[in-house]
Design an enzyme around this catalytic site. Sequence first.
Site, short mmCIF file in Angstrom:
data_model
loop_
_atom_site.label_atom_id
_atom_site.label_comp_id
_atom_site.label_asym_id
_atom_site.label_seq_id
_atom_site.Cartn_x
_atom_site.Cartn_y
_atom_site.Cartn_z
N LEU A 240 0.81 -1.22 0.00
CA LEU A 240 0.00 0.00 0.00
C LEU A 240 0.84 1.26 0.00
O LEU A 240 0.38 2.31 -0.46
CB LEU A 240 -0.93 0.01 1.23
N GLY A 241 2.05 1.18 0.53
CA GLY A 241 2.88 2.37 0.58
C GLY A 241 4.12 2.14 1.41
O GLY A 241 4.39 1.04 1.89
N GLU A 242 4.90 3.22 1.55
CA GLU A 242 6.14 3.13 2.31
C GLU A 242 6.35 4.45 3.04
O GLU A 242 6.09 5.52 2.49
CB GLU A 242 7.31 2.86 1.36
N GLY A 243 6.76 4.35 4.30
CA GLY A 243 6.97 5.56 5.10
C GLY A 243 8.24 5.45 5.92
O GLY A 243 9.11 4.63 5.65
N PHE A 244 8.31 6.30 6.94
CA PHE A 244 9.52 6.35 7.76
C PHE A 244 9.71 5.09 8.60
O PHE A 244 10.81 4.80 9.03
CB PHE A 244 9.46 7.58 8.68
N GLY A 246 8.79 1.97 7.54
CA GLY A 246 8.85 0.78 6.71
C GLY A 246 7.71 0.72 5.72
O GLY A 246 7.07 1.73 5.43
N VAL A 248 4.00 -0.62 4.19
CA VAL A 248 2.65 -0.96 4.65
C VAL A 248 2.00 -1.85 3.60
O VAL A 248 1.97 -1.49 2.41
CB VAL A 248 1.79 0.30 4.89
N ASP A 354 4.81 11.80 14.93
CA ASP A 354 4.85 11.75 13.46
C ASP A 354 3.46 11.97 12.87
O ASP A 354 3.02 11.24 11.98
CB ASP A 354 5.42 10.40 13.01
#
Length: 496
Positions: A240-244, A246, A248, A354
């Site tokens: 679904l996505g990537e953030g700070f 890791g 998702v 965050d």
Amino acid sequence: MEPFLRKRLTFLSFFWDKIWPADESEEDIPRIQGHDDNPVPEQAAAVEPCSFPAPRARLFRALYDFTARCAEELSVSRGDRLYALKEEGDYIFAQRLSGPPSTGLVPVTYLAKATPEPPSDQPWYFSGISRAQAQQLLLSPANAPGAFLIRPSESSIGGYSLSVRAQAKVCHYRICMAPSGSLYLQEGQLFPSLDALLAYYKTNWKLIQNPLLQPCIPQIPLVQDEWERPRSEFVLRRKLGEGFFGEVWEGLWLGSIPVAVKVIKSADMKLADLTKEIEALKSLRHERLIRLHAICSLGEPVYIVTELMGKGNLQVYLGSSEGKALSLPHLLGFACQVAEGMSYLEERRVVHRDLAARNVLVGDDLTCKVADFGLARLLKDDVYSPSSGSKIPVKWTAPEAANYRVFSQKSDVWSFGILLYEVFTYGQCPYEGMTNHETLQQISRGYRLPRPAVCPAEVYVLMVECWKGSPEERPTFAILREKLNAINRRLHLGLT
């Protein structure tokens, strides 16, 4: 004469039957035979449980033991529950609801009217569990295909659902209630009780295409304290996505429960603090916070498993064609919902660290829930610091937190102001065109983001208050929540 004698001298009914034989129209209901008679017993027509309505007033309980004296009578034990099919003078032609299905005549004096009781004493009845929990129970190693349970319906107050394990999945059937009080899975198949319904479908299981072999074994570790789950229970399906923190993923728990799985590299985590932090996070329950389901911290990578929200994160959703079509009331509604969630965290003295639109998730009904609260504390110091470059979300972080790692509820308030900017620009990145260093430099010189075109002036005033240089001068989330709700109410009144 006949009606009078039958009514007054009921104990001689066998004699009256010889003098005045029953009409042919009544031959379907067996009559009492005398003790001295030796008739060829008639085989009463099989009484299908589905053939009779079940009004609640026709439920009875046996007051005493009664032993049948002939084939047409029904032996009952004290406490047996019966359903009255037809009244026959001082007898009731009844169906026994407990034990093997059987019918016969029972003296009225042996019975008392009964009220329906919840089947809480049955091994197949599970009260207080949801559809998802039923799936977890039935798919656990303790249960094999054919395991089943009945639980209260989540969508029909007072109703029930039948859940059956079929190999690697669970099938759910709604048990409906007719106006008469009868229960059914299929129209035309009426039953007086859950016992009768189960007895019928145990024999005729092909009608639901799944056999009912044994009640569900309630020995699944579903206790709320057991958050650590084996990684094998989860299947990652779509990134679904990537953030700070890791990546998702959308995933499945136990093959059927949709969940969101945050995959974090152990190298970036303070694993020694993970259990303590999760202990704190799992106690947080609010309709505007994402629910934590489980963690997988043994081995690598670490999984943090939460509920799945259909429309993904707010930042991406706002930039989609559907998001860009949203009107001002919708945008203001998002702001109010996030403020509610953050106000709850503020009351519990939890610092998010965050807060951003990417960490707010949107449901199919446009409900918003705050995610990732408190997780930034689990990142190692050298990862979550200005010197590490892209790891720290500088453009969302208050100056005192970005420069000196001083995090507080008031640094969350600063981030909330940036989130408001994202909402009213439909997901636009703040300080676009600036580097992190340039952003911090401009902020220190007094620069603040401009008012978005669709943002009401009174909302922009709140944004600027969130960006006060001194943390003490920034409003609390409780104040922000009240002011945003007031603006929202005025907006709706103006529209109407």
